[in-house]
Write a protein that holds these residues in place. Structure first.
Motif, PDB file in Angstrom:
ATOM      1  N   TYR A  19       0.834  -1.204   0.000  1.00  0.00           N
ATOM      2  CA  TYR A  19       0.000   0.000   0.000  1.00  0.00           C
ATOM      3  C   TYR A  19       0.870   1.257   0.000  1.00  0.00           C
ATOM      4  CZ  TYR A  19      -2.726   3.798   2.060  1.00  0.00           C
ATOM      5  OH  TYR A  19      -3.291   5.018   2.315  1.00  0.00           O
ATOM      6  N   PHE A  21      -1.107  -1.486  -5.450  1.00  0.00           N
ATOM      7  CA  PHE A  21      -2.413  -1.715  -4.837  1.00  0.00           C
ATOM      8  C   PHE A  21      -2.968  -3.120  -5.097  1.00  0.00           C
ATOM      9  CE2 PHE A  21      -2.193   2.956  -5.511  1.00  0.00           C
ATOM     10  CZ  PHE A  21      -2.129   3.301  -4.168  1.00  0.00           C
ATOM     11  N   CYS A  58      -1.301  -5.159  -2.628  1.00  0.00           N
ATOM     12  CA  CYS A  58      -1.900  -4.820  -1.330  1.00  0.00           C
ATOM     13  C   CYS A  58      -3.152  -5.652  -1.086  1.00  0.00           C
ATOM     14  CB  CYS A  58      -2.225  -3.330  -1.295  1.00  0.00           C
ATOM     15  SG  CYS A  58      -3.291  -2.825   0.079  1.00  0.00           S
ATOM     16  N   TYR A  99      -6.821  -0.265   5.310  1.00  0.00           N
ATOM     17  CA  TYR A  99      -5.943  -0.310   4.140  1.00  0.00           C
ATOM     18  C   TYR A  99      -6.668  -0.941   2.949  1.00  0.00           C
ATOM     19  CZ  TYR A  99      -2.067   0.777   7.292  1.00  0.00           C
ATOM     20  OH  TYR A  99      -1.232   1.395   8.193  1.00  0.00           O
ATOM     21  N   ASN A 119      -8.850   1.380   0.883  1.00  0.00           N
ATOM     22  CA  ASN A 119      -8.101   2.213  -0.055  1.00  0.00           C
ATOM     23  C   ASN A 119      -7.603   1.408  -1.258  1.00  0.00           C
ATOM     24  OD1 ASN A 119      -8.249   4.717   1.370  1.00  0.00           O
ATOM     25  ND2 ASN A 119      -6.766   3.927   2.820  1.00  0.00           N
ATOM     26  N   CYS A 120      -7.128   0.201  -1.002  1.00  0.00           N
ATOM     27  CA  CYS A 120      -6.582  -0.618  -2.090  1.00  0.00           C
ATOM     28  C   CYS A 120      -7.685  -1.112  -3.019  1.00  0.00           C
ATOM     29  CB  CYS A 120      -5.776  -1.778  -1.522  1.00  0.00           C
ATOM     30  SG  CYS A 120      -4.285  -1.229  -0.648  1.00  0.00           S
TER      31      CYS A 120
END
Length: 431
Positions: free
Chosen positions: A43, A48, A51, A144, A147-148
């Motif tokens: 990340y 991504f 991630c 996290y 967001n990924c």
């Protein structure tokens, strides 16, 4: 020439496959902590897709660890009950509480054997520390992942990850705004937004509520009865998982070590009961008892008056004096006049055990809070008398800060609504 090229391509493809397979194999040998750290690093490096891969892998391995650990402890607890019920002790007389310690020893042996059988899921326990275990318990990875998922255009999963995180962090305003943005993005499936850590009983419970709306009483009975059993099992898994390591922070003597560890486990288990009330983004107080409210109705509508009466009595264990339920039972008494027998007045066994356990644990928690707080206050008074006024003020301020922290901790699950998913909202949601 064609055959040579084909052979070369085959070798290259095979080599890539072997490398990929080795990488996958190496990942399986990593702990969920290692995978989590790799996901976070991906990340931070703006990789991504990696991630998503590593964090999903980490969460999957953690769930396997959680279930294997909890199930081992449940299995060994049941074996101990068999020893107590059948009297299978090494010596018939319980001298100096040695039966208690014999059960502890046998349970330890059982847990060791169970861990060995589940070594694929439990290989790294010695490397764990509370910092990382708290990360998974508090669903930090989903912050996290949100967001990924967003960066990889998986908008529905991004919203689900945000919702999953908010269940544990209902006051996080930043994630709340992120979630509100996520559910309005083009292509998002609002009906597909789910709590990715949802307990297994929830599907059964919601199916029962929907069946009530459709007046399908046999279906209500079937799925609600299954939900009761699954609810108990899900909560028992949470409770068993509480029986892990504990850092005392000092070197207590034998009895104090047991008492301190037990108090820590007790508060953890009581929190499991609160956490079980979160269903599809909404918090319900005393959800377990709510099952009997619905079962009383369903059994009555199906003409099964004894089962209906017993379900109503079970509900009243948790909600004494509930006027509506008392009136429902009076109505059954009138309709079954001359048919009532002693079986009608038996509270259901699992409800009685659940209520009795909660009652005893409440008393223990109150005892710990009152007696040990009084002891701490007495010791603080002695320290204050022998120290300067300034030092006394500092102690008082620290105590107030601790009180505030405790108050905040108590409020963790008082938030009523996180988010009610559109298709998973239902009409009868008053418990």
């Amino acid at each position: 020439m064609f055959r040579k090229c084909t052979l070369l391509a085959y070798i290259l493809l095979t080599t890539q496959y072997v490398v990929a397979e080795d990488t996958e194999s190496n990942n399986w040998s990593e702990s969920f902590i290692d995978l989590y750290e790799r996901g976070v690093q991906s990340y931070l490096s703006n990789e991504f897709e990696d991630c998503v891969y590593f964090l999903e892998f980490a969460l999957d391995k953690y769930k396997n660890y959680y279930e294997a650990t909890a199930n081992c402890r449940i299995e060994c607890e049941y074996k101990n009950r068999d020893i107590k019920n059948k009297g299978g002790f090494l010596h018939p007389n319980d001298l100096e509480n040695l039966h208690f310690y014999e059960l502890i020893l046998k349970r330890t042996l059982c847990l060791t054997k169970c861990r060995n059988r589940n070594s694929n899921y439990l290989p790294f326990e010695g490397d764990f520390d509370n910092y990382f275990m708290d990360i998974f318990q508090n669903r930090e990875a989903y912050s996290y992942l949100h967001n990924c998922y967003t960066k990889t255009n998986q908008v529905t999963l991004a919203a689900s990850a945000a919702l999953t995180y908010m269940v544990k962090h209902p006051g996080d305003e930043i994630m709340k705004k992120n979630f509100e943005l996520a559910i309005e993005k083009p292509g998002v499936d609002k009906e597909g937004i789910v709590d990715l850590e949802e307990k297994k009983f929830v599907k059964l419970f919601v199916a029962g509520i929907l069946a009530i709306n459709d007046k399908e009483w046999q279906t209500v009975i079937s799925v609600m009865e299954s939900s009761v059993m699954q609810f108990i099992y899900d909560e028992n898994q949470c409770r068993a998982y509480c029986e892990g390591e504990f850092d005392h922070g000092f070197m207590p003597d034998f009895v104090s070590a047991i008492g301190n560890h037990f108090a820590n486990v007790l508060y953890c288990k009581r929190n499991c009961t609160r956490e079980m009330g979160m269903v599809r983004g909404k918090y319900y107080y005393n959800l377990f008892a709510g099952h009997y409210q619905y079962l009383q109705m369903a059994y009555y509508e199906a003409g099964k008056f004894e089962e209906s009466y017993r379900a109503g009595l079970s509900y009243l264990l948790f909600n004494k004096g509930d006027i509506d339920m008392l009136n429902n039972l009076k109505m059954i008494e009138k309709e079954t006049k001359g048919m009532l027998n002693e079986n009608f007045f038996k509270v259901r066994r699992e409800a009685n055990e659940y209520h009795d356990r909660n009652l005893y644990e409440d008393k223990l928690a109150s005892f710990i809070k009152e007696e040990f707080n009084n002891l701490a206050d007495s010791e603080e008074e002695l320290i204050t008398e022998s120290s300067s006024d300034d030092q006394g003020d500092e102690n008082e301020a620290e105590t107030k800060d601790n009180d505030v922290d405790n108050e905040i901790e108590q409020k963790t699950f008082i938030e009523d609504m996180v988010y009610q998913t559109p298709s998973r909202g239902y009409q009868r949601d008053e418990l």
